[in-house]
Design an enzyme around this catalytic site. Structure first.
Site, PDB file in Angstrom:
ATOM      1  N   ASP A 288       0.830  -1.183   0.000  1.00 24.08           N
ATOM      2  CA  ASP A 288       0.000   0.000   0.000  1.00 24.08           C
ATOM      3  C   ASP A 288       0.879   1.254   0.000  1.00 24.08           C
ATOM      4  O   ASP A 288       1.852   1.344   0.756  1.00 24.08           O
ATOM      5  CB  ASP A 288      -0.898  -0.021   1.243  1.00 24.08           C
ATOM      6  CG  ASP A 288      -1.840   1.142   1.317  1.00 24.08           C
ATOM      7  OD1 ASP A 288      -2.721   1.256   0.447  1.00 24.08           O
ATOM      8  OD2 ASP A 288      -1.695   1.958   2.253  1.00 24.08           O
TER       9      ASP A 288
ATOM     10  N   GLU B 221       1.642  -0.373  -5.031  1.00 26.43           N
ATOM     11  CA  GLU B 221       0.787   0.763  -5.344  1.00 26.43           C
ATOM     12  C   GLU B 221       1.771   1.923  -5.473  1.00 26.43           C
ATOM     13  O   GLU B 221       2.220   2.487  -4.470  1.00 26.43           O
ATOM     14  CB  GLU B 221      -0.232   1.005  -4.230  1.00 26.43           C
ATOM     15  CG  GLU B 221      -1.213   2.106  -4.556  1.00 26.43           C
ATOM     16  CD  GLU B 221      -2.214   2.349  -3.433  1.00 26.43           C
ATOM     17  OE1 GLU B 221      -3.382   2.638  -3.744  1.00 26.43           O
ATOM     18  OE2 GLU B 221      -1.826   2.272  -2.255  1.00 26.43           O
TER      19      GLU B 221
END
Length: 682
Positions: A342, A379
């Protein structure tokens, strides 16, 4: 590090460079209000360098433990030691008491104050904070080994452990748990996916939010879990039995592997649940705040490149080792196959917050000998402006391709000027990845993910509807590239419903026909809806849970998705590791000439010639116009006639076929209905 079984006892080891004193707390039971034994570590005997450690005899698996760490409290120097705070071992393999975690009380003190003794005026947090558990990692894996599916064969299914089976319609015996997911493995296997990507399973406090749903008055919860405290600890609340989260997680992995499905974990190493200077002291802050976090020039405050209040100091050597230890633990002890990071760009920032050209942590992860075979997905951006899609770290890293998401959505919505973008995404996004020496397999292609509209809502809502989140509908992105086709939300209008279904098929088909690695959001294959909420992070309820009644109600789309996955797996040319060469693919306008890439036309065709004789030939036709378009067909391989295997303008079972495909013998043209995709083969 952490708590490890050694010689009929347990060795406890905790890092703290700046602490003056450390006390180990051992509890007689999981519900004990206070420790049954407090051991003050003697620095002369229980400290080597920055490691505080002690071996304690006769401590058994299942014992709860925590620490108190004392030292200088001076926020102007970034030091926040507080002996009135019980803190969690960052290396704890499991936590207990999380369901009773009270962040309002755990917050403790006004961290923005400068007085050295302000923290002493606040109550002790003993009794309403979580504790670590001593874990025996022994487990009968029954010969399980990592599956190591090659990227070309990988199809990812993103889902949430709890939300996948929490709804009563799931019909499982253990709803909302690791075991509940095990019960749904036959469904996943039948769908044809090869990997599940699970939203965070690392321990977090679902009760950290203090807002309520203004529509119902009920308190909101942290549902997604992007607020980690226990990076080594699987979520206690996802186990069917108290204290069984480690063994039940392993059971889930073992069962998925037996079905040929890999496990990829969404990991959140960019920030923690301790928030900003006003947040609670739970673990890292009370153990060694200036080591674990990036601090501003005024060290009372935290650098915030995550939008969540703080940023982990990922490229400090101690924190780098922590991250690597954690990844190795999940790969070795828990048999996890890969990780999705993330806001991964945070991991490339130095202690001043600057982007590093060759980030040591990212290089070490990529080159670590133990992690060499795990899948790494980034990401490739953060909340402070870093944007590295197509150029994130080394070739080992794949990336969520937001350009694929946006440009495919825009093409099928009918935006003009998207013909070239569609072609680039179909070909594996060479414009993004080729210059950096990467391949199509570095592109994780997605139309939707947990963050945003579901696929059904993408074609059913003109605007987001996040009122239930209690933020006056200000949260969630406005750049959705969505359309409702005449009615906001659900409708009984058969024409609108037919168009929406056709668009859903178009989007899924495009995903499966594109080079790169496809990722499907769980439930999209049968039209899971969040009623237009595109930021359901706080909705642990029917809004977010999978409604399994939709499987039967929307069986046509589910069948279409299964068949498109099968078609992709049968045609290796669609998922080859390299970019297309010019002789492999030929583009054309509906009239047959080479495309004008600057045209506003919303149509495109291509023929794909496999490099091997067994590959055959494919012809892909795309019509995003609001009217029918006639395509002139290219000559088929060796003069053979084309067969129509996919036509989203048809209803099941004619929308996608494995056999008995209509033969276009002697037919040089094919008319596609408005907003329709077709796949021909010969």
């Amino acid at each position: 590090m952490g708590a490890r079984l050694v010689d009929e006892g347990v060795n406890f080891a905790l890092f703290s460079r700046h602490a003056a004193a450390v006390s180990l707390l051992l509890y007689d039971g999981l519900d004990a209000p206070g420790p049954g034994n407090r051991i003050d570590l003697d620095p002369a005997n229980h400290r080597d360098g920055d490691i505080w450690h002690i071996w304690v005899a006769d401590v058994r698996p299942g014992t709860a433990y925590a620490y108190r760490v004392d030292g200088r409290y001076d926020v102007t120097a970034g030091l926040r030691f507080n002996p009135r705070r019980v803190v969690i071992d960052p290396y704890a393999s499991a936590l207990t008491g999380v369901s009773d975690w009270d962040f309002a009380k755990a917050r403790g003190y006004d961290a923005s104050a400068q007085q050295d003794d302000v923290h002493l005026a606040y109550d002790d947090n003993e009794g309403y904070t979580a504790r670590g558990l001593v874990v025996d990692n022994g487990f009968d894996w029954q010969g399980d080994r990592p599956l190591k599916h090659p990227w070309p064969q990988t199809i990812i299914y993103e889902t949430h452990v709890r939300g996948f089976t929490a709804d009563p319609s799931s019909g499982v015996q253990h709803p909302g748990t690791y075991r509940g997911l095990i019960e749904k493995i036959p469904y996943l296997r039948g769908l044809g996916v090869t990997a599940v990507e699970l939203l965070p399973v690392h321990e977090f406090n679902e009760h950290e939010l203090v807002r309520v749903n203004p529509l119902t008055g009920k308190r909101l919860h942290n549902y997604w879990g992007y607020s980690t405290v226990g990076f080594f600890a699987p979520k206690e609340g996802y186990a069917s039995q108290t204290g069984a989260q480690v063994s039940e997680f392993k059971e889930m992995v073992r069962a998925l592997h037996a079905a040929g499905i890999e496990v990829i974990l969404d990991v959140v190493f960019n920030h923690t649940a301790e928030g900003n200077e006003l947040g609670p002291t739970l673990s890292f802050r009370g153990i060694d705040n200036p080591i674990y976090y990036l601090l501003e020039d005024d060290p009372r405050y935290y650098k915030n490149y995550t939008g969540c209040g703080n940023t982990l100091n990922c490229n400090h050597p101690v924190v780098r080792d922590f991250v690597l230890d954690c990844l190795r633990y999940w790969a070795i002890e828990m048999h996890v196959d890969g990780f999705r990071f993330d806001l991964a760009s945070v991991l490339g920032r130095d202690e001043h917050g600057n982007m590093i050209s060759n980030p040591p942590l990212l290089e070490r992860i990529a080159e670590d000998p133990i992690l060499r075979d795990v899948k790494l997905i980034a990401e490739a951006w953060d909340a402070a402006g870093a944007w590295q899609v197509g150029r994130f770290a080394s070739r080992r890293w794949s990336e969520w391709n937001c350009h694929f998401r946006d440009e495919v959505r825009r093409f099928w919505r009918g935006d003009t000027g998207m013909r070239g973008g569609l072609a680039s995404r179909l070909c594996g996004s060479a414009d993004l990845y080729q210059s950096g020496g990467k391949q199509p397999l570095n592109s994780i292609n997605l139309i939707t993910c947990h963050d945003g509209f579901t696929l059904n809502d993408l074609v059913s809502y003109e605007r987001k509807h996040n009122e239930a989140n209690g933020e006056n509908n200000r949260d969630g992105t406005d750049a959705n590239w969505n359309a409702n086709y005449g009615v906001e939300g659900e409708t009984d209008d058969p024409q609108i419903e037919a168009l929406r279904l056709r668009q859903l098929k178009n989007l899924i088909a495009t995903l499966m026909l594109s080079r790169g690695v496809p990722m499907l959001l769980g439930g999209d294959e049968f039209r899971r809806s969040q009623s237009g909420n595109n930021n359901a992070y706080c909705q642990d309820n029917e809004l977010s849970w999978v409604d399994w009644r939709l499987v039967e109600r929307n069986s046509e789309l589910l069948r279409f998705t299964r068949e498109m996955i099968g078609l992709r797996q049968r045609h290796s040319v669609l998922c080859a590791e390299s970019f297309y060469e010019s002789k492999e693919i030929t583009w054309f306008e509906p009239e047959g000439r080479y495309p004008d890439w600057h045209s506003d036309a919303r149509t495109l065709g291509c023929s794909i010639h496999g490099m091997r004789a067994t590959d055959g030939e494919l012809c892909l036709l795309f019509n995003a116009e609001p009217h029918a378009v006639e395509f002139r067909l290219p000559d088929g391989q060796s003069g053979r006639a084309w067969r129509v295997t996919v036509n989203t303008g048809e209803s099941a079972p004619h929308d996608v076929r494995n056999r008995d495909c209509p033969l276009l013998d002697g037919q040089s043209r094919l008319t596609l209905a408005d907003r329709t995709l077709a796949v021909l083969m010969c």
